[in-house]
Design a protein around this motif. Structure first.
Motif, mmCIF file in Angstrom:
data_model
loop_
_atom_site.group_PDB
_atom_site.id
_atom_site.type_symbol
_atom_site.label_atom_id
_atom_site.label_comp_id
_atom_site.label_asym_id
_atom_site.label_seq_id
_atom_site.Cartn_x
_atom_site.Cartn_y
_atom_site.Cartn_z
ATOM 1 N N VAL A 217 -65.485 -13.848 60.026
ATOM 2 C CA VAL A 217 -65.714 -12.353 60.769
ATOM 3 C C VAL A 217 -67.165 -12.342 61.000
ATOM 4 C CG1 VAL A 217 -65.657 -9.999 60.235
ATOM 5 C CG2 VAL A 217 -63.826 -11.328 59.232
ATOM 6 N N GLU A 218 -67.576 -11.721 62.172
ATOM 7 C CA GLU A 218 -68.828 -11.510 62.447
ATOM 8 C C GLU A 218 -69.243 -10.142 62.629
ATOM 9 O OE1 GLU A 218 -69.656 -13.521 66.414
ATOM 10 O OE2 GLU A 218 -69.481 -15.245 65.090
ATOM 11 N N LEU A 219 -70.272 -9.549 62.175
ATOM 12 C CA LEU A 219 -70.767 -8.085 62.373
ATOM 13 C C LEU A 219 -72.371 -7.982 62.283
ATOM 14 C CD1 LEU A 219 -71.059 -6.651 58.704
ATOM 15 C CD2 LEU A 219 -69.880 -8.906 58.816
ATOM 16 N N THR A 220 -72.724 -6.847 62.528
ATOM 17 C CA THR A 220 -74.279 -6.628 62.533
ATOM 18 C C THR A 220 -74.459 -5.381 61.760
ATOM 19 O OG1 THR A 220 -74.628 -7.870 64.560
ATOM 20 C CG2 THR A 220 -76.285 -6.423 63.940
ATOM 21 N N PRO A 221 -75.008 -5.300 60.517
ATOM 22 C CA PRO A 221 -75.164 -4.091 59.688
ATOM 23 C C PRO A 221 -76.430 -3.530 60.104
ATOM 24 C CG PRO A 221 -76.263 -6.003 58.561
ATOM 25 C CD PRO A 221 -75.338 -6.561 59.750
ATOM 26 N N SER A 222 -76.447 -2.106 60.132
ATOM 27 C CA SER A 222 -77.651 -1.130 60.432
ATOM 28 C C SER A 222 -78.851 -1.297 59.398
ATOM 29 C CB SER A 222 -77.215 0.073 60.662
ATOM 30 O OG SER A 222 -76.588 0.611 59.456
ATOM 31 N N ALA A 223 -78.747 -1.968 58.220
ATOM 32 C CA ALA A 223 -79.459 -1.936 57.197
ATOM 33 C C ALA A 223 -79.276 -3.223 56.444
ATOM 34 C CB ALA A 223 -79.559 -0.585 56.389
ATOM 35 N N ALA A 224 -80.239 -3.573 55.662
ATOM 36 C CA ALA A 224 -80.204 -4.707 54.643
ATOM 37 C C ALA A 224 -79.114 -4.443 53.786
ATOM 38 C CB ALA A 224 -81.523 -5.267 54.226
ATOM 39 N N GLY A 225 -78.456 -5.276 53.135
ATOM 40 C CA GLY A 225 -77.557 -4.999 52.038
ATOM 41 C C GLY A 225 -76.416 -6.158 51.819
ATOM 42 N N LYS A 226 -75.131 -5.693 51.522
ATOM 43 C CA LYS A 226 -74.176 -6.522 51.320
ATOM 44 C C LYS A 226 -72.779 -5.964 52.141
ATOM 45 C CE LYS A 226 -72.795 -9.280 47.326
ATOM 46 N NZ LYS A 226 -73.095 -9.603 45.980
ATOM 47 N N ALA A 227 -72.237 -7.234 52.633
ATOM 48 C CA ALA A 227 -70.995 -7.110 53.302
ATOM 49 C C ALA A 227 -69.893 -7.622 52.650
ATOM 50 C CB ALA A 227 -71.141 -7.749 54.778
ATOM 51 N N TYR A 228 -68.916 -6.884 52.586
ATOM 52 C CA TYR A 228 -67.694 -7.474 51.791
ATOM 53 C C TYR A 228 -66.378 -7.518 52.689
ATOM 54 C CZ TYR A 228 -70.198 -5.866 47.526
ATOM 55 O OH TYR A 228 -71.148 -5.597 46.718
ATOM 56 N N VAL A 229 -65.604 -8.550 52.447
ATOM 57 C CA VAL A 229 -64.570 -8.885 53.275
ATOM 58 C C VAL A 229 -63.282 -9.142 52.574
ATOM 59 C CG1 VAL A 229 -63.683 -9.982 55.386
ATOM 60 C CG2 VAL A 229 -66.029 -9.748 55.079
ATOM 61 N N VAL A 230 -62.093 -8.569 52.803
ATOM 62 C CA VAL A 230 -60.929 -9.056 52.414
ATOM 63 C C VAL A 230 -59.804 -8.992 53.382
ATOM 64 C CG1 VAL A 230 -61.386 -7.767 50.224
ATOM 65 C CG2 VAL A 230 -60.267 -6.380 52.167
ATOM 66 N N VAL A 231 -58.742 -9.808 53.239
ATOM 67 C CA VAL A 231 -57.477 -10.008 54.104
ATOM 68 C C VAL A 231 -56.498 -9.551 53.168
ATOM 69 C CG1 VAL A 231 -56.308 -11.567 55.397
ATOM 70 C CG2 VAL A 231 -58.643 -11.688 55.544
ATOM 71 N N LEU A 232 -55.569 -8.581 53.881
ATOM 72 C CA LEU A 232 -54.469 -8.317 53.215
ATOM 73 C C LEU A 232 -53.188 -8.375 54.285
ATOM 74 C CD1 LEU A 232 -55.513 -4.756 51.907
ATOM 75 C CD2 LEU A 232 -55.620 -6.855 50.750
ATOM 76 N N ARG A 233 -51.834 -8.200 53.723
ATOM 77 C CA ARG A 233 -50.878 -8.229 54.597
ATOM 78 C C ARG A 233 -50.868 -6.820 55.444
ATOM 79 N NH1 ARG A 233 -48.908 -11.063 50.524
ATOM 80 N NH2 ARG A 233 -47.816 -13.198 50.887
ATOM 81 N N ALA A 234 -50.420 -7.062 56.541
ATOM 82 C CA ALA A 234 -50.628 -5.728 57.632
ATOM 83 C C ALA A 234 -49.558 -4.659 56.981
ATOM 84 C CB ALA A 234 -50.086 -6.060 58.967
ATOM 85 N N SER A 235 -48.528 -5.038 56.105
ATOM 86 C CA SER A 235 -47.765 -4.186 55.725
ATOM 87 C C SER A 235 -48.333 -3.161 54.281
ATOM 88 C CB SER A 235 -46.462 -4.454 55.060
ATOM 89 O OG SER A 235 -46.871 -5.735 54.257
ATOM 90 N N ALA A 236 -49.373 -3.779 53.971
ATOM 91 C CA ALA A 236 -50.178 -3.226 52.729
ATOM 92 C C ALA A 236 -50.907 -1.987 52.941
ATOM 93 C CB ALA A 236 -51.146 -4.131 51.994
#
Length: 288
Positions: free
Chosen positions: A63-82
């Protein structure tokens, strides 16, 4: 609207006034409630550039992203039905098939790669959620909507020369005697490639790439399926025979079509294409 110092986490109302031409009387909207159903107008940290999923194989998600401030990014993958997760569930990775986090810097693109074990399945649909916060305990950041994913058995690494690049054979240009293709697979797997005239490329199927034969007949082709490919940069050289009528034609546009699959699943890979035109002459260096 920019330049507003808005409080994080509080529902707010917005109004819009549409004026008529030349300042004539317009219309004022009713209040637009911002903050209902868990939505907030402002965040302690947010997305300067909204996240996108760039790689989805059975063993990893990028995953690629650009945050507006310094901090932490969390990423999860779930089933689409969840059900869509809460911020706390994303931070904890609750119920996630793949989960990870990365420290981020303001206005700087970050690429976050999640390892998926057990493997994802190419038959199922998944969604990726990204939450960006100021720190580990911050719950006033921004949580993305679910990003739908199509899982492939393999992909071209988008960070390597835009996936597939035309190289050369013993010269600085594509030649009538062949072309060299360079790429880097995300997973180990198998590779097939063909070269066809540009006007035929739109009708070529994956099976035809594997067989080296289109509806118009046999084509200029090559494969590395006997030995497969690793995750290292790979060069595939496609050369014609020395017969005069087998060579490519000068000033004619061709398309190299490359099919890349994984080791365990050769039916759900990806196709990349690139155009090239053999020329009689070319610049050895850019004119200045």
């Amino acid at each position: 609207v920019q330049g507003c110092n808005l409080p994080a986490g509080q529902p707010l109302d917005a109004y819009v006034y549409a004026a008529g031409a030349d300042g004539r009387e317009g219309a004022l909207s009713d209040a637009v409630v911002l903050g209902h159903a868990g939505r907030r107008l402002s965040f302690s940290n947010g997305f300067a550039v909204f996240p996108v999923v760039t790689v989805t194989t059975t063993t990893q998600v990028r995953v690629e992203l650009t945050p507006s401030a310094a901090g932490k990014a969390y990423v999860v993958v779930l089933r689409a039905s969840a059900a869509a997760p809460t911020i706390q569930e994303v931070v904890a990775g609750t119920g996630a098939l793949c989960a990870g986090s990365d420290n981020v810097v303001a206005d700087t693109e970050v690429s976050s790669t999640l390892a998926c074990d057990p493997r994802l399945s190419v038959e199922e649909e998944y969604s990726t959620y990204v939450y960006v916060a100021l720190g580990d305990t911050d719950v006033e950041g921004q949580l993305s909507a679910g990003l739908p994913m199509v899982v492939r058995s393999n992909e071209f690494d988008p960070s390597y020369n835009e996936g597939v690049a035309v190289g050369v054979l013993s010269t600085v240009k594509p030649d009538v005697n062949g072309v060299s293709l360079t790429m880097r697979p995300v997973e180990a797997g198998f590779l097939w490639a063909i070269v066809v005239p540009a006007d035929q490329a739109g009708s070529v199927t994956v099976d035809q790439i594997k067989r080296g034969q289109t509806a118009a007949g046999p084509v200029f082709s090559g494969q590395l399926s006997s030995f497969g490919v690793s995750t290292a940069a790979t060069t595939l050289e496609l050369t014609t025979s020395n017969e005069e009528d087998d060579r490519l034609e000068y000033c004619t546009t061709y398309v190299a079509m490359v099919y890349l699959s994984g080791v365990l699943d050769v039916e759900n890979g990806v196709v990349a294409t690139v155009e090239f035109t053999p020329m009689y002459s070319w610049f050895g260096a850019t004119p200045t």
